[in-house]
Motif scaffolding. Structure first.
Motif, mmCIF file in Angstrom:
data_model
loop_
_atom_site.group_PDB
_atom_site.id
_atom_site.type_symbol
_atom_site.label_atom_id
_atom_site.label_comp_id
_atom_site.label_asym_id
_atom_site.label_seq_id
_atom_site.Cartn_x
_atom_site.Cartn_y
_atom_site.Cartn_z
ATOM 1 N N ASP A 1 0.868 -1.294 -0.035
ATOM 2 C CA ASP A 1 0.000 0.093 0.209
ATOM 3 C C ASP A 1 0.838 1.229 0.031
ATOM 4 O O ASP A 1 0.362 2.360 0.169
ATOM 5 N N ASP A 2 2.218 1.181 -0.236
ATOM 6 C CA ASP A 2 3.066 2.381 -0.162
ATOM 7 C C ASP A 2 2.740 3.136 -1.556
ATOM 8 O O ASP A 2 2.164 2.754 -2.616
ATOM 9 N N ALA A 3 2.934 4.259 -1.523
ATOM 10 C CA ALA A 3 2.666 5.196 -2.568
ATOM 11 C C ALA A 3 4.127 6.053 -2.812
ATOM 12 O O ALA A 3 4.821 6.363 -2.013
ATOM 13 N N LEU A 4 4.086 6.795 -3.937
ATOM 14 C CA LEU A 4 5.302 7.518 -4.500
ATOM 15 C C LEU A 4 4.658 8.810 -4.789
ATOM 16 O O LEU A 4 3.990 9.149 -5.713
ATOM 17 N N VAL A 5 5.056 10.032 -3.713
ATOM 18 C CA VAL A 5 4.850 11.353 -4.128
ATOM 19 C C VAL A 5 6.099 11.737 -4.587
ATOM 20 O O VAL A 5 7.037 11.731 -4.303
ATOM 21 N N ALA A 6 5.724 13.172 -5.336
ATOM 22 C CA ALA A 6 6.807 13.632 -6.241
ATOM 23 C C ALA A 6 6.573 15.047 -6.576
ATOM 24 O O ALA A 6 5.145 15.358 -6.493
#
Length: 335
Positions: free
Chosen positions: A96-101
């Protein structure tokens, strides 16, 4: 209140979305025990400081009856001849991890040459993150991964704030910090889904389990009811998380907590069996590559017979109004 106390150690604050609902919803009282939860590698009021390398020894010594986590060390213990560790249940089989950028990263391949924060070196996080990027066509050898050794309760918020401060171009965070980040001008990049043994993996000392089989089944029934509560009573779940989880992780906006509940609700398994692809994923991330322990098979440390007892009794099907309604969430086959 129950007439018995069960002590559970959670490996990370990210496990506590379910952990606090489990403890505070009243489901343990129905099964005759009180649940005490402590979190490793975190300074939490009212609990002792527990280092990550103390988790296994404390469970084996009987200081804790159950643990959430310890996804790799169990194989190493067994390879050394200590066969006491056993996994009993798994609440979630998808990552459930997400990548924010920042805006300079428009697609995943733009990460080449950029600094990306990963808040933990744990293989189930960092290893899966690298694997997901590679599956998406990113040359991971060209990415500057800033893997933080510190953890603690506020690490995800600090990772987002570091990106906002220009210290990195992106960060891997868990829910609800994807929404927290987008509300501050960052955006979320889609990652390939991964089957993974993640978050609430129930581990125990097999000797203790054999001596306390009825309490073990009661504990598993309470876990199943906590998952059902999380899924079917969203407002009460959010109130628990707002009171107990939000202050620790640095969340002030109730909408972030609502997002957390909405995201986790379909991800939790009504019948908390591990998925075979998830087991293979966690095994190949670490154990398969280690010739000191890779002669131990991926299933050797699992025993779902106690969960099967609960399941076969009809307890879960009755809770959800039928077996079809208690079906596990779909798991993507990408490994």
């Amino acid at each position: 209140m129950g007439d018995t106390t069960v002590r559970m150690l959670c490996s990370d604050i990210s496990h506590m979305a379910l952990g606090y609902v489990w403890r505070e919803s009243g489901v343990t009282d129905k099964h005759g025990f009180d649940l005490v939860t402590h979190i490793a590698n975190a300074d939490v009021p009212g609990q002792p400081r527990i280092e990550m390398n103390e988790r296994g020894p404390k469970v084996l010594a009987g200081e804790y009856h159950f643990m959430s986590g310890l996804h790799h060390e169990t194989y190493a213990y067994r390879a050394r001849g200590d066969k006491r560790f056993v996994y009993l249940a798994q609440a979630q089989n998808d990552w459930d991890d997400a990548l924010v950028a920042t805006d300079e990263v428009g697609q995943l391949t733009d990460l080449a040459g950029k600094r990306v924060i990963v808040s933990t070196a744990a293989p189930c996080v960092y290893g899966n993150f690298r694997s997901a990027l590679a599956h998406a066509g990113v040359d991971v050898e060209k990415v500057d991964f800033d893997v933080w050794k510190e953890q603690g309760t506020g690490v995800a918020r600090r990772a987002v704030e570091a990106v906002l401060a220009g210290e990195a171009s992106a960060a891997a965070v868990d829910v609800p910090f994807d929404r927290f980040a987008t509300q501050r001008g960052l955006h979320v990049l889609d990652l390939p889904p991964m089957p993974v043994i993640h978050n609430t993996t129930i581990c125990s000392n097999r000797d203790w389990v054999r001596e306390n089989e009825e309490l073990t089944r009661a504990y598993l029934r309470s876990m199943i009811e906590a998952i059902h509560f999380f899924k079917t009573r969203p407002q009460e779940t959010r109130e628990i998380l707002q009171t107990h989880l939000a202050p620790l992780i640095g969340i002030e906006d109730p909408a972030d907590i609502a997002h957390l509940q909405e995201y986790w609700s379909p991800a939790l398994s009504p019948k908390p069996y591990p998925h075979p692809l998830a087991i293979w994923n966690v095994y190949q991330l670490d154990t398969l590559k280690d010739d000191r322990s890779n002669f131990i098979g991926p299933m050797e440390i699992w025993d779902t017979s106690y969960l099967r007892d609960v399941d076969d009794s009809g307890f879960i099907d009755d809770l959800y109004g039928g077996a079809r309604n208690a079906a596990a969430p779909a798991v993507n086959a990408l490994i």
